[in-house]
Design an enzyme around this catalytic site. Structure first.
Site, PDB file in Angstrom:
ATOM      1  N   ASP A 536       0.837  -1.189   0.000  1.00  0.00           N
ATOM      2  CA  ASP A 536       0.000   0.000   0.000  1.00  0.00           C
ATOM      3  C   ASP A 536       0.875   1.243   0.000  1.00  0.00           C
ATOM      4  O   ASP A 536       2.088   1.169   0.218  1.00  0.00           O
ATOM      5  CB  ASP A 536      -0.954  -0.005   1.202  1.00  0.00           C
ATOM      6  CG  ASP A 536      -0.222  -0.205   2.518  1.00  0.00           C
ATOM      7  OD1 ASP A 536       0.557   0.689   2.893  1.00  0.00           O
ATOM      8  OD2 ASP A 536      -0.412  -1.256   3.171  1.00  0.00           O
ATOM      9  N   GLU A 616      22.251 -20.874 -18.798  1.00  0.00           N
ATOM     10  CA  GLU A 616      21.409 -20.005 -17.969  1.00  0.00           C
ATOM     11  C   GLU A 616      22.268 -19.003 -17.188  1.00  0.00           C
ATOM     12  O   GLU A 616      21.852 -17.868 -16.960  1.00  0.00           O
ATOM     13  CB  GLU A 616      20.548 -20.851 -17.022  1.00  0.00           C
ATOM     14  CG  GLU A 616      19.432 -21.563 -17.777  1.00  0.00           C
ATOM     15  CD  GLU A 616      18.658 -22.575 -16.944  1.00  0.00           C
ATOM     16  OE1 GLU A 616      17.466 -22.805 -17.263  1.00  0.00           O
ATOM     17  OE2 GLU A 616      19.236 -23.164 -16.005  1.00  0.00           O
TER      18      GLU A 616
END
Ligand code: DGJ
Length: 731
Positions: A536, A616
């Protein structure tokens, strides 16, 4: 001027670059809400209010028998309760005689220089003291000595208005506040939709859109956190509003605890929207001279759809809510050991992860849960913030020192607000946990909640946390919360005040956070609540980034990050590349796609680098280079949602302020035989400039790229992704 006052100090208009907000204190002292929308001249619009004798809508004594003047129909800034406005009210009080009525009348105004700092709670701040102004309107309750001060702030350039309020008991007798919402927004005309952002743990903030009608739409939290389930930010918009079209109003609550937001049409088709602290389980005693502050709501308006609305929120939150060193400083690329080891680690395992990470260019190792007390699973140890040197095979200083010697920063996980029953802290202070005497408490993840309203609890936590942060070189703290609150009872509060406990706990959390961030301004704080359970605006005041979700699946993250982007900037969303099959969904996606999705966030890794292939590892290096290359675009640029999740592919874009550089990320979310082409257009370029698209080397004008677009020469496979870049070139 951002705040205009006319008509003998009774007409108030807040002006931003593109919007106007108008209020008028009428002859009866009722503060009417007369306009919010596209910028207009400051002309009194109270005559737009249609007055009629509406059956069963009574009239106050000042109306002198005028049956067309009803509080039940007027658009208001602070609707009364218990005296004839039967719609949703903001403030409910209980007077000493037991009566429940609150009816406020205009009592004056003041303009303060600078933005408002709400004591003990986060709020937007203005860096330029000369620029910001705050309008304060005083409203006095008709029959008691209660006064409400409404505070309006104006952020002109950002098209943002703030509102909060303070209630003061100027009388001698106690008053009980039974509800104190921060905002009421009345719309006299038009039909609207309400967009909310709902979900659950590991699937947060998925947009939901409903037409506002006579049936009340309401979301909220009574979990003590803003919650995974409903985010405290909503959009009210025209039914046909889209990314680039329509009136949109944003309401974003600057609070991390219980909240409510609701919208409903009244009998006359007017829409009332309110937002504030959830009245469930709330009451607050105001004794003589005491005040109560309601948290701030950030109001935003866009005359052309969600994209502009979001951009305004991104800007205001990045620049006027986030604070500290990392507000503008580049965040380090991190590796977190959680999904690599969970609780099963020792010092050597952590150092191995760090060694591998350092070789690949990762800049920070974050040691997650399990380094303290007796904590080898989630049954014990919370509260005992003492380093488990046996598990770490040495001191924390040594571990941090070795990691810094590798050229990396070091971060540490805490969950300060919680306590395990199996902990020394609980054995010593069982009364520090929130639990109701005589009632077996509910557990969440085997833990109880600390009574953060108590100063001695906060002092203990500050002493422990600052002891560690002050003696060990720590560059980052992850601040986690892993359960919802209930069984609310504080052993340190009088029983009459038990309705205050949720808010007092929240104020206590803010107090501790403030002490930590001001005591250690060099540290980067990342908020977390089982991922995005406390995502928030208020948390951004302390932590410029928040772990977006415990779900690291790249495809689910498309939805989660998409929903989060309506209010919160990409710079605030913690996003990591994790292992496959993904631990939450079991899905396998390519390393490249996981990287592309996480690049649109505060980027990092969360996997065992010892288990990835050489190929990777090369991709890790490339992703870090890409993250650095695109950092100013993703963290400071303008954000555009191009294709929402749910279709064949999902796409979004960033454009820099000078419109010289743009980046689109496109992820295929389904595959089909004999595939149809993938065609995409971009937004936000300068139509008069020429741009080279690095995907195919073609140079075309901004207007062509934006309108005619680009067709990919190959249709990517399921869950494959592409980054497409545009650079402005000399004509
Ligand atoms: C929940 C967080 O979201 C995870 O990332 C991890 O930190 C765990 N808690 C640790 O308990």
């Amino acid at each position: 001027m951002a705040i205009l006052v006319k008509e003998n100090g009774r007409l108030f208009q807040l002006q931003t670059r593109d919007s106007s907000y108008q209020m008028y204190a009428d002859e009866k002292g009722v503060l009417l809400h007369t306009y919010y929308g596209k910028r207009i001249e400051a002309e009194n619009l109270s005559d737009l209010i249609f007055r009629a004798d509406v059956g069963f809508s009574g009239y106050p004594p000042e109306a002198d028998g005028d049956r067309t003047y009803s509080l039940d129909c007027l658009p208001q800034e602070l609707p009364s309760s218990g005296v004839g406005d039967y719609r949703q009210d903001c403030i409910r009080v209980r007077h000493e005689d037991g009566s429940r009525a609150a009816d406020f009348r205009f009592a004056g105004y003041k303009i303060l220089q600078g933005s408002l700092k709400i004591p003990g709670m986060p709020s937007l701040y203005d860096t330029d003291k000369e620029r910001g102004q705050t309008l304060v309107i005083a409203l006095k309750e008709k029959a008691s000595d209660l006064v409400v001060y409404l505070y309006y702030g104006v952020f002109e350039e950002e098209n943002v208005i703030t509102r909060s309020l303070r209630v003061e008991n100027c009388g001698k007798t106690d008053i009980v506040l039974e509800q104190c919402l921060s905002l009421c927004l009345d719309f006299q005309f038009g039909d609207y939709d309400l967009m909310t952002f709902c979900g659950r743990h590991a699937m947060e903030r998925r947009p939901e859109r409903n037409r506002i009608g006579s049936t009340k739409l309401e979301i909220g939290s009574v979990r003590g956190t803003s919650s995974h389930q409903y985010n405290p930010a909503v959009i009210v918009c025209n039914p046909d509003a889209s990314e680039d079209f329509g009136d949109c109003y944003g309401l974003c609550f600057v609070y991390s605890g219980n909240f409510t937001a609701s919208a409903q049409q009244d009998q006359r088709g007017q829409t009332r929207v309110v937002m504030g602290i959830n009245p469930r389980q709330f009451s607050w005693i105001l004794k003589e001279g005491e005040t109560f502050w309601a948290p701030q709501v950030i109001l935003g308006y866009s005359d052309c759809g969600f994209t502009k609305l979001s951009r305004q929120y991104h800007r205001i939150l990045r620049e006027h809510m986030c604070r500290g060193k990392y507000k503008s400083k580049k965040r380090p690329v991190l590796i977190n050991n959680w999904e690599a080891t969970y609780f099963d680690f020792d010092g050597e395992k952590i150092l191995n992860i760090a060694r591998e990470a350092a070789k690949l260019g990762i800049e920070m190792l974050v040691l997650d849960d399990g380094w303290f007390g007796r904590r080898d699973d989630d049954n014990s140890g919370l509260g005992d913030w003492y380093v488990n040197e046996k598990k770490l095979e040495g001191s924390l200083e040594e571990l941090s020192g070795k990691i810094h010697d590798m050229g990396m920063k070091f971060g540490l996980w805490f969950e300060p607000e919680m306590i395990s029953e199996d902990s020394d802290l609980y054995r010593e202070h069982p009364d520090w946990a929130l639990q109701i005497p005589g009632r077996e408490p509910n557990r969440g993840r085997n833990q109880l909640v600390l009574d953060m309203s108590r100063k001695e609890v906060r002092d203990y936590l500050f002493e422990r946390i600052s002891g560690i942060l002050g003696s060990v070189e720590i560059d980052y703290v992850k601040w986690d919360v892993n359960r919802s609150l209930c069984d609310m009872y504080s052993h340190a509060l009088e029983k009459e005040r038990m309705g205050e406990i949720y808010h007092r706990v929240m104020l206590g959390i803010y107090d501790l956070l403030e002490r930590i961030v001001s005591g250690f301004p060099e540290i980067l704080l990342e908020g977390c609540s089982g991922g995005g359970g406390r995502f928030d605006a208020a948390m951004l005041y302390y932590s410029p980034q928040i772990w977006c979700s415990d779900n690291t699946d790249a495809v689910n993250r498309l939805d989660i990050q998409y929903g989060t982007s309506f209010f919160y900037p990409v710079s605030s969303m913690g996003a990591h590349v994790s292992a496959v099959p993904n631990h939450q969904t079991g899905r396998t996606t390519s390393f490249a796609t996981r990287g592309h999705v996480a690049l649109s966030g505060s980027f990092g890794y969360e996997l065992d680098l010892g288990r990835i292939s050489e190929e990777e590892k090369e991709l890790v290096k490339r992703q870090i280079a890409e993250f650095n290359r695109y950092y100013s675009l993703t963290h400071e640029g303008d954000y555009y949602r191009l294709e929402p999740p749910g279709g064949r592919f999902n796409a979004w874009e960033f454009v820099d302020a000078g419109k010289n550089h743009a980046l689109e990320t496109l992820v295929m979310t389904s595959a089909e035989g004999n595939p149809l082409p993938v065609h995409t257009t971009v937004k936000g370029l300068d139509p008069r400039k020429d741009y080279r698209c690095l995907y195919n080397g073609q140079v075309r004008s901004g207007s062509t790229w934006m309108n005619a677009g680009l067709t990919l020469d190959q249709v990517p496979g399921e869950y494959e992704s592409v980054l497409i870049e545009w650079e402005a070139v000399e004509k």
